[in-house]
Design an enzyme around this catalytic site. Structure first.
Site, PDB file in Angstrom:
ATOM      1  N   ASP A 178       0.909  -1.144   0.000  1.00 20.03           N
ATOM      2  CA  ASP A 178       0.000   0.000   0.000  1.00 20.03           C
ATOM      3  C   ASP A 178       0.948   1.193   0.000  1.00 20.03           C
ATOM      4  OD1 ASP A 178      -1.498   2.286   0.910  1.00 20.03           O
ATOM      5  OD2 ASP A 178      -3.104   0.879   1.344  1.00 20.03           O
ATOM      6  N   HIS A 179       1.054   1.873  -1.128  1.00 18.89           N
ATOM      7  CA  HIS A 179       2.152   2.848  -1.233  1.00 18.89           C
ATOM      8  C   HIS A 179       2.007   3.997  -0.231  1.00 18.89           C
ATOM      9  CE1 HIS A 179      -0.576   5.133  -3.937  1.00 18.89           C
ATOM     10  NE2 HIS A 179       0.195   6.176  -3.730  1.00 18.89           N
ATOM     11  N   HIS A 241      -5.831   2.822   1.285  1.00 20.69           N
ATOM     12  CA  HIS A 241      -4.974   3.882   1.826  1.00 20.69           C
ATOM     13  C   HIS A 241      -5.569   4.541   3.075  1.00 20.69           C
ATOM     14  CE1 HIS A 241      -3.194   3.132  -1.986  1.00 20.69           C
ATOM     15  NE2 HIS A 241      -3.977   3.924  -2.689  1.00 20.69           N
TER      16      HIS A 241
HETATM   17  O1  LIG Z   1      -3.871   4.113  -5.397  1.00 20.12           O
HETATM   18  C1  LIG Z   1      -4.211   5.155  -5.914  1.00 20.12           C
HETATM   19  O2  LIG Z   1      -3.609   6.302  -5.503  1.00 20.12           O
HETATM   20  C2  LIG Z   1      -3.623   7.445  -6.334  1.00 20.12           C
HETATM   21  C3  LIG Z   1      -3.214   8.610  -5.437  1.00 20.12           C
HETATM   22  O3  LIG Z   1      -1.935   8.378  -4.942  1.00 20.12           O
HETATM   23  P1  LIG Z   1      -1.005   9.591  -4.495  1.00 20.12           P
HETATM   24  O4  LIG Z   1       0.194   8.953  -3.912  1.00 20.12           O
HETATM   25  O5  LIG Z   1      -0.738  10.384  -5.736  1.00 20.12           O
HETATM   26  O6  LIG Z   1      -1.798  10.382  -3.512  1.00 20.12           O
HETATM   27  C4  LIG Z   1      -4.976   7.668  -6.960  1.00 20.12           C
HETATM   28  O7  LIG Z   1      -4.898   8.731  -7.885  1.00 20.12           O
HETATM   29  C5  LIG Z   1      -5.413   6.421  -7.688  1.00 20.12           C
HETATM   30  O8  LIG Z   1      -6.743   6.596  -8.189  1.00 20.12           O
HETATM   31  C6  LIG Z   1      -5.395   5.224  -6.763  1.00 20.12           C
HETATM   32  O9  LIG Z   1      -5.602   4.042  -7.520  1.00 20.12           O
END
Ligand SMILES: O=C1O[C@H](COP(=O)(O)O)[C@@H](O)[C@H](O)[C@H]1O
Ligand SMILES: NC(=O)C1=CN([C@@H]2O[C@H](COP(=O)(O)OP(=O)(O)OC[C@H]3O[C@@H](n4cnc5c(N)ncnc54)[C@H](OP(=O)(O)O)[C@@H]3O)[C@@H](O)[C@H]2O)C=CC1
Length: 486
Positions: A178-179, A241
């Protein structure tokens, strides 16, 4: 001194977008920092026919494109490639042979990581074939699996996938990415909570009035309608997230600072999350879908490419989470996320309870607020009461501020670099574990199923705002307001 890591990493999906944009640059950073020195090997695989040299050139070019750096041959010589269709069991034999060859060549001690950077429909098959075709090492220190998102599309599919993985890998061998958990400021939550006695002691219902978590985006659906229209903000951003951030906020102190104890503490919190009935969903959750912006330069969701004209998909979600626990009884966790909102920001606002105003009993003190800003740049702000600079003795709110310096930013690892490093190091603290994922799906499924049974008129918010009016009303009826207003 960095601790040198000895391992082979096999990247499935080695020619894909994620591998080129994030994974090879991350591995290169680990090399430059001295975590990867001599005893590492990177094996790429996909259906494309590539020679070792062509693969090394591809890796070189990715690093050039995304880091603007020239990776040296001393680094690239650790990369090799084998073509394979991951759905074909016979294609695993040459992979196995190359893994064994690289293991010997670089003295990798049988330590193996398998990174699934392929479409989610392949995750279960690859895990199964890794085991049945004998690619897991029997004499190494570890076999680990890194798995991309999404982890299922509801509880049932997630459970099925988890069962498939568990035939080949035990829970402590699975690193679910989960990044957001790799982001510096998400990791800062624990430092703030457990590194400051003032917060450690007040992190509960006695002192906290409510907690707000906002993940707001300015981008729309872009060219991902095929996926996004089946997921929506609820499954795309809340299930994973947002819930993982909430896990760090809601957990008790872990017994020790190890991944095992951190997971135990987080899971105790997840297990006390109240799963809503359909009536409770209607009371506590709001969905939205964006319309055009006020000046008509951005189309609404229904007019985006590949979106069905009658889509009921949510591009915005706001809701209230409740924990049935001693620590959090009566403390709402308000969460919200959405596309085409007023700003790109990810932030947490901890709103402390108001106290009696000793200085003026007619004028209530304002709430102290601790704000952790995760994106677009790391910041911490603490709004407290101080003396107004007037002759009379009155208070006024002031804000103490910290911002990540350029030096801080330069030395902060990218989420993917950190996650690859942590997997190599066997540290699962910043990965989603099955129990947390399962609870999040059960919660989200309850919300989605309540919504599926009721038609809603869309669009209900203007692009460039902070979502539908109902999102503000959710807090107003409890005499509260969103701290961040866009
Ligand atoms: O996992 C996802 O995350 C992005 C947003 O990530 P961020 O690190 O740029 O805040 C989101 O745009 C995307 O829809 C989603 O699949
Ligand atoms: N791209 C991104 O920014 C992000 C991606 N992810 C996740 O990462 C994963 C990969 O995404 P992404 O890189 O964008 O996807 P891509 O479509 O760009 O790449 C897919 C890779 O899988 C390979 N592949 C496809 N089918 C097979 C097969 N049958 N056998 C062997 N290899 C196969 C492709 O190569 P070939 O066709 O030559 O076989 C290619 O290397 C997904 O799970 C995605 O959800 C998560 C976050 C961000």
């Amino acid at each position: 001194m960095p601790k040198e890591i000895t391992t082979l990493v096999t990247f499935f999906g080695a020619t894909g977008d994620l591998a080129k944009r994030k994974l090879y640059p991350s591995v290169y950073n680990l090399y430059k920092k001295g975590f990867l020195v001599e005893h590492f090997g990177i094996l790429g695989t996909s259906r494309a026919e590539l020679s070792t040299k062509q693969f090394q050139v591809m890796v070189h070019d990715s690093i050039k494109e995304f880091m603007n750096e020239e990776a040296p041959q001393d680094f690239l010589k650790h990369f090799d490639y084998q073509r394979a269709d991951i759905t074909t069991p016979e294609d695993y034999a040459p992979l196995k042979a190359l893994i064994e060859e690289m293991d010997e060549k670089f003295a990798l001690k049988g330590n193996r990581i398998f990174y699934m950077s392929v479409a989610p429909r392949f995750f279960g098959t690859v895990a199964k074939l890794l085991k049945s075709e004998g690619l897991l090492s029997e004499n190494g220190e570890f076999n680990r699996l890194m798995i991309e998102k999404p982890f299922g599309s509801d509880y049932e599919t997630a459970e099925k996938l988890n069962n498939e993985l568990s035939h080949a890998f035990s829970e402590d061998q699975v690193y679910r990415i989960d990044h957001y958990l790799g982001k510096e400021m998400v990791q800062n939550i624990a430092a703030l909570r457990f590194g400051n006695p003032m917060f450690t002691k007040s992190w509960n219902r006695d002192s906290i009035d409510n907690i707000q978590v906002t993940l707001s985006e300015t981008l729309g659906v872009e060219d991902r309608a095929g996926y996004y229209d089946t997921a929506g903000a609820l499954r795309d951003m809340i299930q994973n997230h947002t819930m993982q951030i909430v896990g760090w906020l809601a957990m008790d102190e872990p017994a020790t600072w190890t991944d095992r104890d951190i997971r135990i503490a987080k899971n105790a919190a997840f297990n006390s999350l109240k799963i809503y009935t359909p009536d409770e969903v209607a009371e506590n959750f709001v969905r939205g879908q964006y319309g055009p912006n006020a000046i008509g330069t951005q189309v609404g969701y229904l007019d985006e490419k590949d979106v069905p004209a009658d889509s009921q998909n949510n591009t915005f979600v706001a809701g209230k989470l409740q924990f049935d626990s001693y620590r959090w009884q009566g403390v709402p966790f308000y969460i919200r996320t959405g596309k085409r909102l007023a700003a790109k920001t990810t932030r947490i606002d901890i709103v402390f309870k108001k106290d009696y105003n000793l200085f003026d009993s007619n004028q209530p003190l304002s709430n102290d607020v601790l704000t952790i800003i995760i994106d677009p740049e790391g910041r911490i702000e603490y709004k407290i009461a101080a003396k107004a600079t007037t002759a009379e003795f009155k208070t006024r709110p002031i804000t103490l501020k910290w911002k990540a310096s350029d030096e801080d930013k330069a030395q902060t690892p990218e989420p993917y670099e950190r996650m690859i490093h942590d997997t190599m190091d066997g540290n699962g603290s910043n990965f989603a574990d099955w129990n947390g994922v399962a609870v999040a799906w059960k919660f989200v499924d309850a919300v989605q199923s309540a919504w599926d049974s009721v038609h809603q008129d869309f669009p209900n918010y203007v692009s460039g705002t902070m979502g539908p009016a109902a999102s503000d009303e959710l807090l107003e009826r409890e005499d509260r307001e969103w701290i961040y207003k866009g």
